[in-house]
Design a protein around this motif. Structure first.
Motif, PDB file in Angstrom:
ATOM      1  N   LEU A 175       0.821  -1.205   0.000  1.00 13.25           N
ATOM      2  CA  LEU A 175       0.000   0.000   0.000  1.00 13.25           C
ATOM      3  C   LEU A 175       0.856   1.257   0.000  1.00 13.25           C
ATOM      4  N   TYR A 176       1.916   1.261   0.796  1.00  9.70           N
ATOM      5  CA  TYR A 176       2.785   2.432   0.848  1.00  9.70           C
ATOM      6  C   TYR A 176       3.530   2.621  -0.472  1.00  9.70           C
ATOM      7  N   GLN A 177       3.913   1.531  -1.114  1.00  5.04           N
ATOM      8  CA  GLN A 177       4.606   1.678  -2.385  1.00  5.04           C
ATOM      9  C   GLN A 177       3.673   2.190  -3.475  1.00  5.04           C
ATOM     10  N   LEU A 178       2.401   1.854  -3.380  1.00  5.52           N
ATOM     11  CA  LEU A 178       1.435   2.329  -4.366  1.00  5.52           C
ATOM     12  C   LEU A 178       1.065   3.787  -4.154  1.00  5.52           C
ATOM     13  N   PHE A 179       0.915   4.204  -2.907  1.00  7.71           N
ATOM     14  CA  PHE A 179       0.342   5.519  -2.622  1.00  7.71           C
ATOM     15  C   PHE A 179       1.283   6.449  -1.880  1.00  7.71           C
ATOM     16  N   GLY A 180       2.454   5.975  -1.494  1.00  7.19           N
ATOM     17  CA  GLY A 180       3.378   6.830  -0.754  1.00  7.19           C
ATOM     18  C   GLY A 180       2.720   7.317   0.525  1.00  7.19           C
ATOM     19  N   ARG A 181       2.722   8.634   0.709  1.00  9.99           N
ATOM     20  CA  ARG A 181       2.080   9.224   1.887  1.00  9.99           C
ATOM     21  C   ARG A 181       0.724   9.848   1.542  1.00  9.99           C
TER      22      ARG A 181
ATOM     23  N   GLU B 189     -10.462   1.919  10.011  1.00 11.83           N
ATOM     24  CA  GLU B 189     -11.246   3.144  10.150  1.00 11.83           C
ATOM     25  C   GLU B 189     -10.446   4.273  10.786  1.00 11.83           C
ATOM     26  N   GLU B 190      -9.493   3.935  11.649  1.00 11.73           N
ATOM     27  CA  GLU B 190      -8.655   4.957  12.261  1.00 11.73           C
ATOM     28  C   GLU B 190      -7.403   5.247  11.446  1.00 11.73           C
ATOM     29  N   GLY B 191      -7.141   4.447  10.414  1.00 17.12           N
ATOM     30  CA  GLY B 191      -6.025   4.723   9.517  1.00 17.12           C
ATOM     31  C   GLY B 191      -4.671   4.272  10.013  1.00 17.12           C
ATOM     32  N   ARG B 192      -4.611   3.454  11.051  1.00 17.05           N
ATOM     33  CA  ARG B 192      -3.323   2.984  11.546  1.00 17.05           C
ATOM     34  C   ARG B 192      -2.689   2.074  10.501  1.00 17.05           C
ATOM     35  N   GLY B 193      -1.513   2.431  10.056  1.00 16.91           N
ATOM     36  CA  GLY B 193      -0.828   1.617   9.062  1.00 16.91           C
ATOM     37  C   GLY B 193      -1.202   1.930   7.633  1.00 16.91           C
ATOM     38  N   LEU B 194      -2.149   2.861   7.402  1.00 15.48           N
ATOM     39  CA  LEU B 194      -2.530   3.223   6.039  1.00 15.48           C
ATOM     40  C   LEU B 194      -1.720   4.427   5.550  1.00 15.48           C
ATOM     41  N   PRO B 195      -1.495   4.538   4.260  1.00  5.61           N
ATOM     42  CA  PRO B 195      -0.848   5.745   3.731  1.00  5.61           C
ATOM     43  C   PRO B 195      -1.616   6.994   4.137  1.00  5.61           C
TER      44      PRO B 195
END
Length: 638
Positions: free
Chosen positions: A576-582, A604-610
């Motif tokens: 996910l991070y490689q696809l969307f960065g930050r 839902e809280e975005g922990r670990g999401l870009p």
């Protein structure tokens, strides 16, 4: 008291134990020499006065089984698989599956013992600090007992819920379980048994079993808890003083089932299914833990052609009676079915809105982890590593197991094993066909190593020109590209970037984990830890220069539907991070989660999401999601 004989001294028992362990770890039955040795030990043990006592006990039991309590003090004797002893002249009359003798490891304890009256379902609390994927499999294995109402599945503890503070807090709350089932890592620290809970800020968190037993006793010592199932490495391995299983039996529960040696996950699931079915079935008036475990071992021996893995689960018992549950006043009724939930017949409007607009599908690899034929890859790798090194943990993630294999045996051999398993299957999750019908032009992403998404798109959208792009695993940017022209069925490999590719008009599938492309073209997949660490970079370095802007633009403009992913899988987070960065995911994006993994709040809280910004999370089984998609396609909803 009598001696076993000069050929059965301590050294001989240790050597025999090692050979039985090796047979179990490789999933083999006992060879003729091993069979002869365990029969000789059985003959040496049951002789003289002991044989006479046993005959009188059998007579007194009126044909019922006799409990054989092994009060073992020496560590070598505690670690020996007495359950593998076989009656001379018979091939499968082991103590561990006997209908007349029930072997248990007796534990001395000042704590009182009494069976627990159960008037309804036996409540089971599963704890899996790190092995989230194990919970849906365990729950699925117990489907028959759950659907009949014989067992109630309490909300399990996993991920953050299995951290030390959260776990101990759960001990103060209702409902209290009758059975605690732990799936995870165990070991010895300075000779003392420990279990691993969920990590704290990326630091490993281990709890001494003695302390955990005290906490359980303080919280549930006078409550309904009667049994702990310890599905952990070294759960029955004795330390200088005691094993984890013995400590828990002394203080926390009347009985503990633990494993002498690591076993394959599917073997543990087979054992759990048979054990819980025998222990909790509604037709009986009592739950006998020793009888149930012997029945489970018998099932493993029968299903796995006599595999020595059947002797790994052992029982520690506090009292003199293996009956843990009194079912005489029991009334069992099936639980309310999920079909009674409002959202079962009508999907959430947020999902309907997402499906009614152009969106990007990001398809995880959960189905490959669950597919029985693909689990054969794990078993093949484990078997060869055991032959090479003598031991390998059966709880390693597949990426770690594959890394060990590549380093010790070789990358080419790993590629061969992958092709042997993945190249000979008709794998097609039913859900994919329904998802493909909802897709259109645009960019879609798959982590599956077989081209099932591309095949489904081609079948349901013959009017689309489809491109498949498998990013380069090196920095040269030479991505593998294939195209299927609209109205045709032939896939062709492209040797240069097509000038006509338009993400608003054409369908594009990004295959991030490689594997098999359409037309059965093989490319080395991302499989090992090094593959993910070194082979995954940002899209700008993975794709040809001409495709970076159009593909990144398409991904940034449309909401995502994420299916088959887990926030607790580090490979998924990395991708996910490689696809969307930050960059945050597009507004309206949604993750569809398996109800068994319990990580809704993480998404839902975005922990670990870009971007650390959350998305909507919907817990749904595949069957439920398929019903919604079928209803939408038929125009019955929305």
């Amino acid at each position: 008291m009598h001696l076993l004989g000069p050929d059965l001294d301590a050294d001989a028992l240790r050597a025999l134990s090692r050979r039985l362990k090796a047979a179990a770890e490789s999933g083999r039955p006992l060879d003729s020499e091993l069979a002869r040795r365990v029969q000789a030990l059985h003959r040496a043990l049951f002789q003289g006065e002991l044989q006479g006592v046993l005959a009188r006990l059998r007579e007194a039991s009126s044909g019922g089984p006799v409990l054989l309590r092994l009060m073992l003090q020496d560590a070598d004797l505690q670690g020996f698989p007495w359950e593998a002893l076989c009656e001379p002249g018979k091939d499968f009359e082991f103590l561990g599956n006997s209908a007349s003798l029930l072997p248990v490891r007796g534990v001395r304890s000042p704590e009182p013992w009494q069976p627990r009256e159960v008037r309804g379902a036996v409540r089971l609390l599963a704890v899996a600090p790190l092995h989230t994927h194990s919970l849906p499999r365990l729950q699925g294995t117990l489907h028959e007992s759950l659907s009949s109402g014989e067992i109630e599945w309490l909300e399990p503890l996993t991920g953050p819920r299995a951290r030390k503070a959260a776990f101990f807090e759960r001990l103060r709350r209702q409902p209290e379980p009758h059975i605690l089932h732990f799936i995870g890592h165990g070991g010895l620290h300075e000779g003392k048994p420990v279990l691993r809970l969920a990590d704290e800020e990326d630091e490993e968190s281990w709890v001494p079993v003695e302390l955990l037993a005290q906490q359980l006793h303080g919280a549930w010592g006078k409550g309904p808890l009667r049994l702990i199932v310890l599905e952990a490495c070294e759960g029955a391995t004795p330390g200088p003083l005691a094993s984890a299983a013995e400590l828990l039996t002394r203080t926390a529960a009347d009985a503990v089932v633990a494993y002498l040696w690591p076993v394959r996950m599917d073997v543990a699931l087979r054992c759990s299914r048979a054990f819980y079915r025998a222990l909790t079935r509604a037709a009986q008036q009592e739950g006998d833990v020793a009888l149930s475990l012997n029945e489970a071992r018998r099932g493993v021996l029968a299903e796995l052609e006599g595999s020595a893995e059947a002797f790994s689960p052992v029982l520690y018992l506090r009292g003199r009676d293996p009956v843990l549950f009194d079912f005489k006043a029991r009334r069992v009724s099936p639980p309310p079915t999920p079909a009674l939930r409002a959202e079962t017949s009508h999907p959430p409007q947020s999902l309907v809105r997402l499906l009614e607009q152009p969106f990007t599908l990001l398809l995880g690899d959960r189905w490959e982890e669950e597919e029985p034929s693909f689990r054969g890859l794990r078993e093949r790798l484990q078997g060869e590593l055991i032959q090479k090194t003598g031991h390998v943990s059966h709880e390693l993630p597949l990426s770690t197991l594959a890394e060990h294999y590549a380093l010790r045996i070789g990358q080419e051999e790993l590629d061969y094993e992958f092709q042997e398993v993945f190249g000979q299957t008709e794998f097609m999750p039913p859900l994919l066909s329904l998802l493909a019908r909802r897709l259109g032009a645009g960019v879609h992403i798959t982590l599956l190593r077989l081209p099932v998404l591309e095949q489904s798109l081609a079948e349901h959208h013959p009017e689309l020109t489809l491109y498949v792009i498998q990013p380069s695993s090196s920095a040269d940017g030479h991505a593998v590209m294939m195209r299927r022209e609209a109205g045709t069925s032939r896939w062709e490999r492209l040797h240069k970037v097509p000038a006509s590719l338009d993400t608003e008009r054409d369908g594009v599938v990004l295959r991030l984990c490689s594997g098999y492309l359409p037309a059965h073209l093989f490319s080395r997949p991302l499989l090992t830890e090094d593959d993910y660490l070194l082979g995954i970079r940002g899209l700008s370095s993975l794709l040809p220069f001409e495709l970076v802007d159009p593909i990144q633009g398409a991904l940034s403009l449309r909401p995502l539907l994420l299916v088959g992913l887990s926030m607790l899988d580090w490979c998924h987070r990395m991708l996910l991070y490689q696809l969307f960065g930050r960059r945050t995911l597009q507004r309206g994006s949604m993750a569809v989660l398996d109800p068994g993994i319990h990580e809704r709040e993480l998404w839902e809280e975005g922990r670990g999401l870009p971007g650390r910004t959350g998305v909507r999370a919907l817990e749904s089984t595949d069957a439920e999601l398929m019903r919604w998609l079928e209803a939408l396609s038929a125009g019955r909803i929305g």
